[in-house]
Design an enzyme around this catalytic site. Structure first.
Site, PDB file in Angstrom:
ATOM      1  N   ASN A 172       0.812  -1.222   0.000  1.00  0.00           N
ATOM      2  CA  ASN A 172       0.000   0.000   0.000  1.00  0.00           C
ATOM      3  C   ASN A 172       0.840   1.264   0.000  1.00  0.00           C
ATOM      4  O   ASN A 172       0.443   2.272  -0.572  1.00  0.00           O
ATOM      5  CB  ASN A 172      -0.915   0.001   1.225  1.00  0.00           C
ATOM      6  N   ASP A 280       1.635   6.897  -0.584  1.00  0.00           N
ATOM      7  CA  ASP A 280       0.622   5.923  -1.001  1.00  0.00           C
ATOM      8  C   ASP A 280       0.839   5.504  -2.442  1.00  0.00           C
ATOM      9  O   ASP A 280       0.709   6.304  -3.374  1.00  0.00           O
ATOM     10  CB  ASP A 280      -0.774   6.524  -0.843  1.00  0.00           C
ATOM     11  N   ASP A 311      -0.286  -6.301   5.028  1.00  0.00           N
ATOM     12  CA  ASP A 311      -0.643  -5.101   5.780  1.00  0.00           C
ATOM     13  C   ASP A 311      -1.608  -4.223   4.993  1.00  0.00           C
ATOM     14  O   ASP A 311      -1.588  -4.195   3.762  1.00  0.00           O
ATOM     15  CB  ASP A 311       0.646  -4.327   6.091  1.00  0.00           C
ATOM     16  N   HIS A 315      -6.890  -0.914   2.099  1.00  0.00           N
ATOM     17  CA  HIS A 315      -6.570   0.396   1.533  1.00  0.00           C
ATOM     18  C   HIS A 315      -6.000   0.298   0.124  1.00  0.00           C
ATOM     19  O   HIS A 315      -5.508   1.287  -0.427  1.00  0.00           O
ATOM     20  CB  HIS A 315      -5.608   1.140   2.462  1.00  0.00           C
ATOM     21  N   GLU A 345      -4.756  -8.122   6.302  1.00  0.00           N
ATOM     22  CA  GLU A 345      -5.187  -7.342   7.463  1.00  0.00           C
ATOM     23  C   GLU A 345      -6.329  -6.426   7.027  1.00  0.00           C
ATOM     24  O   GLU A 345      -6.120  -5.499   6.243  1.00  0.00           O
ATOM     25  CB  GLU A 345      -4.035  -6.503   8.025  1.00  0.00           C
TER      26      GLU A 345
END
Length: 618
Positions: A172, A280, A311, A315, A345
């Site tokens: 991410n 990002d 992780d 997102h 996650e």
């Protein structure tokens, strides 16, 4: 207290009838199963230990500063501060494998091992990348932890003990390197796609840029070749000293990042915004997808690891995972790793499985961390809700792609490095709780996690009775002798020790309990791979909750019963009609049934029964 005899699904009722007519539980001992190779074990067989290497064991003080000069704001090492490196490393983790094996651990999942930006954060509020989530170089271990040779030696040593290795990975974001020219004036606030389209510089009234680009939804190389100017929302700038800090080199180009400002974890910006300032990645971009597949494919090929914890999975756009996950599993299969486990996650503090289950259906994750299990057990064992919350959570297993079989592969846990330790969360919800009461509830939580469906995850330090002050940095204590004052004043449970001394006590009651339950789990496949059925439960207040699990080969029934109440409970539970007696495996169990289909349980406060059901053969 009302007890429901609960067979919650018609299909399960049919399965129970069939199993009752089979060899439900022969009194004759079963021959030991043939030893399985590490590669042959499915994910649900594992007992996982989640550890932050920096906080576990310091095997080589020479790497404490990561080979860097200067002060703590340069090298990141300050063992007195909870937000900096403390010295734990791969050498220390390797040296403690016997300790983990003695507790019945079969898989080790550690926080990201990659090279991190040593220190970042605003002046006066800096902290270090000891946790591993601020990556600059995705191709090697952080120099604070050791070398690639040391990492490979760790994997080999773990495999030599029959223990798998799960890496924690990030796609991410990277470390916070990119700045925005307008960032300080705008407080790095998120700038939306509607207000700042890719087609204009700095907003809809700006100069035309990126002619012909059709937006991020068209994820073709041809389309993204037209995205050449990243200044649509902010003007990204990279400090000269960090212009080439990221590896592989393509990560240094701002075009491969969203550059829209900080996320508020809501709506569009949940996937396009910077996660607390971290750069990002533009994961819709074909180059980013290909680059991440190459990076993590090489880790599989070069080290022989056994799985990934992913992780910040929620997102990232689903289409990324729809390509990335199959690519990783294909590469792993080519390397002779048929059960390569990938679990995402998806942080959600609710016992409702629906939200996290969507990531197995739409995004294509084989498994996700079972946040629903964590919250359901927390609410039940804190007395906030009756055991019904656990029943309703398990009812949601049908929502996962693959249904109940897939749910058995979910990593279940009680607390972690972000939300805090289970003991801490219980203490927050039960004001004035005594140490003995807290220990009893923590024991019960582990008994549930180790015997109910899922792959149990022990958070490092929980087996030594750690009770942190809160979440995040306050839940990341040292296992070796700590120099952090706010850790060393904590009152641990089950021991008179503090974190001021090393805590690897194999006599600690939680260490011993986990080891005992791991042994029972290993010896009885029903507790790893078996169908799970709700039997009886209290629906209005804390009390009894019971389940049956069934051996996938023989059909043998096992009874699991738990008392979530602070008072002793005597109550009846449903059980298979072929049952005549019980062979206790752990906890306080009766040795006989009350009548066909019913067993009377007398359970002390916060206690349990794990038993094999003995009955007539057909």
């Amino acid at each position: 207290m009302t007890l429901y005899r609960a067979i919650t699904r018609a299909a399960i009722g049919t399965a129970i009838s069939a199993l009752a007519c089979s060899a439900v539980a022969t009194a004759q001992p079963q021959p030991p199963a043939a030893p399985e190779s590490l590669r042959d074990r499915p994910p649900e067989d594992e007992v996982v230990y989640f550890v932050l290497p920096d906080r576990f064991a310091n095997g080589d003080p020479r790497n404490d500063r990561g080979g860097l000069k200067g002060d703590r704001l340069t090298h990141g090492f300050d063992p007195t501060h909870k937000g900096f490196f403390h010295g734990g490393d791969l050498a220390g983790l390797t040296a403690k494998l016997d300790y983990l094996q003695g507790m019945g651990i079969t898989a080790i999942w550690f926080a990201p091992i990659f090279q991190n930006k040593p220190v970042q954060g605003p002046k006066g509020d800096e902290s270090a990348g000891y946790h591993g989530y601020w990556v600059t170089d995705f191709t090697r271990p952080d120099s604070h932890f050791g070398t690639m040779d040391e990492f490979k030696a760790f994997v080999a040593a773990a495999h030599g003990r029959g223990m798998k290795v799960y890496m924690d990975i990030i796609t991410n974001h990277t470390a916070d390197v990119i700045r925005y020219r307008e960032g300080d004036a705008a407080a790095y606030a998120y700038r939306s796609i509607a207000d700042y389209p890719y087609s204009r510089r700095g907003g809809v009234d700006g100069a035309p840029i990126n002619p012909g680009f059709l937006g991020h939804e068209v994820r073709t190389e041809e389309n993204f070749a037209r995205l050449t100017d990243p200044t649509y929302a902010y003007t990204p700038e990279i400090p000269p000293a960090e212009a080439k800090v990221k590896v592989p080199a393509w990560l240094n180009d701002p075009i491969y990042y969203h550059n829209r400002g900080d996320t508020t974890f809501s709506g569009e910006n949940s996937r396009h915004g910077d996660f607390v300032g971290l750069d990002d990645l533009f994961t819709e971009h074909p180059r980013v997808l290909a680059g991440m597949i190459a990076i993590y494919g090489d880790w599989i090929r070069n080290t022989g690891i056994d799985g990934f914890r992913v992780d910040t999975a929620r997102h990232v756009n689903p289409e990324f995972w729809q390509s990335f996950v199959p690519a990783m599993r294909r590469i792993a299969a080519e390397q002779g790793i048929p059960h390569f486990h990938i679990f995402g996650e998806v942080y959600r503090d609710t016992p409702d499985s629906g939200y996290i289950a969507q990531y197995t259906r739409r995004d294509g994750f084989p498994a996700v961390l079972d946040f629903a299990f964590q919250m359901a057990v927390m609410e039940a064992l804190s007395g906030t809700k009756s055991p019904q919350v656990i029943v309703e959570m398990f009812d949601g297993d049908v929502l996962y792609e693959g249904g109940e079989a897939a749910a058995r592969t979910l990593p279940t846990f009680l607390g972690n490095h972000d939300m805090g330790r289970f003991a801490t969360l219980l203490r927050q919800r039960v004001p004035g709780i005594s140490p003995d009461d807290l220990l009893a509830r923590v024991k019960l939580g582990h008994a549930m996690m180790m015997s109910l469906r899922g792959s149990p995850v022990v958070y490092y330090g929980d087996e030594q009775g750690f009770v942190g002050d809160g979440n995040d940095q306050d839940a990341r204590e040292d296992m070796f002798a700590s120099q952090v004052a706010s850790y060393n004043d904590n009152a641990l449970i089950g021991t008179d020790a503090t974190t001021a001394t090393a805590n690897f006590d194999v006599r600690h009651p939680l260490y011993r309990l986990i080891g005992e339950l791991a042994a029972v789990r290993k010896d009885h496949p029903a507790l790893r791979r078996g169908l799970q059925v709700v039997r009886s439960y209290a629906d209005t207040a804390p009390g009894l909750i019971s389940f049956s699990r069934f051996d996938p080969e023989t059909g043998a029934e096992y009874l699991l019963a738990f008392n979530t109440s602070p008072q002793a409970v005597t109550a009846r539970s449903a059980i298979g009609y072929a049952a005549q007696a019980l062979s206790p495996l752990h906890g306080t169990c009766p040795d006989r049934v009350a009548a066909p289909g019913s067993v009377t349980l007398s359970l002390p406060a916060f206690s349990w029964c794990i038993a094999r059901v003995e009955g007539l053969q057909e």
